[in-house]
Design an enzyme around this catalytic site. Structure first.
Site, PDB file in Angstrom:
ATOM      1  N   ARG A  85       0.845  -1.202   0.000  1.00 51.17           N
ATOM      2  CA  ARG A  85       0.000   0.000   0.000  1.00 51.17           C
ATOM      3  C   ARG A  85       0.867   1.233   0.000  1.00 51.17           C
ATOM      4  O   ARG A  85       1.781   1.365   0.812  1.00 51.17           O
ATOM      5  CB  ARG A  85      -0.885  -0.021   1.251  1.00 51.17           C
ATOM      6  CG  ARG A  85      -1.623   1.276   1.545  1.00 51.17           C
ATOM      7  CD  ARG A  85      -2.944   1.330   0.843  1.00 51.17           C
ATOM      8  NE  ARG A  85      -3.679   2.540   1.158  1.00 51.17           N
ATOM      9  CZ  ARG A  85      -4.768   2.587   1.909  1.00 51.17           C
ATOM     10  NH1 ARG A  85      -5.236   1.484   2.462  1.00 51.17           N
ATOM     11  NH2 ARG A  85      -5.399   3.721   2.116  1.00 51.17           N
ATOM     12  N   ARG A  95      -6.032   1.313  -4.720  1.00 56.07           N
ATOM     13  CA  ARG A  95      -5.151   0.799  -3.670  1.00 56.07           C
ATOM     14  C   ARG A  95      -5.034  -0.719  -3.718  1.00 56.07           C
ATOM     15  O   ARG A  95      -5.992  -1.412  -4.053  1.00 56.07           O
ATOM     16  CB  ARG A  95      -5.621   1.268  -2.285  1.00 56.07           C
ATOM     17  CG  ARG A  95      -6.935   0.756  -1.809  1.00 56.07           C
ATOM     18  CD  ARG A  95      -8.144   1.698  -1.753  1.00 56.07           C
ATOM     19  NE  ARG A  95      -8.038   3.116  -1.852  1.00 56.07           N
ATOM     20  CZ  ARG A  95      -8.223   3.962  -0.846  1.00 56.07           C
ATOM     21  NH1 ARG A  95      -8.512   3.550   0.347  1.00 56.07           N
ATOM     22  NH2 ARG A  95      -8.145   5.248  -1.041  1.00 56.07           N
ATOM     23  N   ASP A  98      -6.933  -2.189   1.435  1.00 56.73           N
ATOM     24  CA  ASP A  98      -7.534  -1.310   2.427  1.00 56.73           C
ATOM     25  C   ASP A  98      -8.116  -2.212   3.509  1.00 56.73           C
ATOM     26  O   ASP A  98      -8.891  -3.124   3.185  1.00 56.73           O
ATOM     27  CB  ASP A  98      -8.683  -0.575   1.722  1.00 56.73           C
ATOM     28  CG  ASP A  98      -8.972   0.773   2.306  1.00 56.73           C
ATOM     29  OD1 ASP A  98      -8.243   1.201   3.212  1.00 56.73           O
ATOM     30  OD2 ASP A  98      -9.942   1.401   1.847  1.00 56.73           O
ATOM     31  N   ASP A 100     -10.189  -1.829   7.060  1.00 58.49           N
ATOM     32  CA  ASP A 100     -10.858  -0.874   7.947  1.00 58.49           C
ATOM     33  C   ASP A 100     -11.519  -1.620   9.097  1.00 58.49           C
ATOM     34  O   ASP A 100     -12.189  -2.631   8.866  1.00 58.49           O
ATOM     35  CB  ASP A 100     -11.973  -0.131   7.195  1.00 58.49           C
ATOM     36  CG  ASP A 100     -11.439   0.811   6.141  1.00 58.49           C
ATOM     37  OD1 ASP A 100     -10.379   1.421   6.372  1.00 58.49           O
ATOM     38  OD2 ASP A 100     -12.078   0.926   5.082  1.00 58.49           O
TER      39      ASP A 100
HETATM   40  N1  ROI Z   1     -15.178   1.605  -3.910  1.00 57.29           N
HETATM   41  C1  ROI Z   1     -15.495   0.300  -3.814  1.00 57.29           C
HETATM   42  N2  ROI Z   1     -16.394  -0.213  -4.649  1.00 57.29           N
HETATM   43  N3  ROI Z   1     -14.911  -0.498  -2.884  1.00 57.29           N
HETATM   44  C2  ROI Z   1     -13.979  -0.025  -2.031  1.00 57.29           C
HETATM   45  O1  ROI Z   1     -13.447  -0.770  -1.183  1.00 57.29           O
HETATM   46  C3  ROI Z   1     -13.637   1.339  -2.089  1.00 57.29           C
HETATM   47  N4  ROI Z   1     -12.728   1.887  -1.241  1.00 57.29           N
HETATM   48  C4  ROI Z   1     -12.422   3.155  -1.273  1.00 57.29           C
HETATM   49  C5  ROI Z   1     -13.064   4.125  -2.227  1.00 57.29           C
HETATM   50  C6  ROI Z   1     -11.973   4.818  -3.039  1.00 57.29           C
HETATM   51  C7  ROI Z   1     -13.869   5.132  -1.439  1.00 57.29           C
HETATM   52  N5  ROI Z   1     -13.954   3.461  -3.159  1.00 57.29           N
HETATM   53  C8  ROI Z   1     -14.276   2.135  -3.059  1.00 57.29           C
HETATM   54  O2  ROI Z   1     -11.546   3.635  -0.414  1.00 57.29           O
END
Ligand code: ROI
Length: 162
Positions: A85, A95, A98, A100
């Site tokens: 990342r 990315r 991610d 969270d």
């Molecule tokens: N859009 C989708 N479909 N899935 C994600 O995990 C995701 N993550 C993000 C942003 C860029 C907001 N858009 C996303 O961080």
């Protein structure tokens, strides 16, 4: 120490997203103080935010943990870095990974670098649908039962991929 069930959202849209998600699942399972409780199907969806980036693959994982929320966050950030990342200036750019913290037990946390429940989750189909798959009865602190959240969240092109 008491164990807490925490829910983690996983997302990727670079470097073979399915591979990234599966590697992250294994890395979370390998953390000391963490046991996997459940893992959703993988879902594909168009990007939310800037459209000039690949589709995302998302999943949600439930863990049983005795790590504090902040300790868990630091571990997840390290896994993101380990999987390549890069922090860019562009907001909502593509990315490799991610991770969270969506929920940490029934706690509400409001700290400079950690907000739980995750601030955007009620509007994100790619979070709510996989979460509902593994926790159909869950109550999101401050937002109510997952069924009610799903009812007012359009699919936005979300599809189950496995
Ligand atoms: N859009 C989708 N479909 N899935 C994600 O995990 C995701 N993550 C993000 C942003 C860029 C907001 N858009 C996303 O961080």
């Amino acid at each position: 120490m008491t164990k807490v069930i925490a829910y983690i959202g996983l997302g990727s849209n670079l470097s073979t997203p399915e591979v990234q998600i599966n590697a992250a699942r294994q890395a979370v399972k390998d953390l000391s103080g963490v046991l996997e409780h459940a893992f959703s199907s993988l879902y594909r969806s168009p990007p939310m935010g800037p459209q000039d980036q690949p589709d995302y693959v998302n999943a949600v994982m439930a863990i049983n943990t005795d790590l504090s929320a902040i300790a868990l966050l630091r571990c997840l950030q390290q896994i993101e870095l380990d999987q390549g990342r890069e922090r860019k200036d562009e907001r909502w750019g593509p990315r490799t990974l991610d991770l969270d913290i969506l929920l940490y037990g029934q706690q509400t946390i409001d700290q400079p670098d950690l907000c739980v429940p995750h601030y955007g989750m009620a509007k994100r189909a790619f979070v709510l649908y996989p979460l509902a798959e593994i926790a159909p009865e869950i109550e999101v602190p401050g937002l109510g039962k997952i069924a009610g959240l799903l009812a007012s969240c359009p699919l936005d092109g979300l599809e189950k991929v496995s």
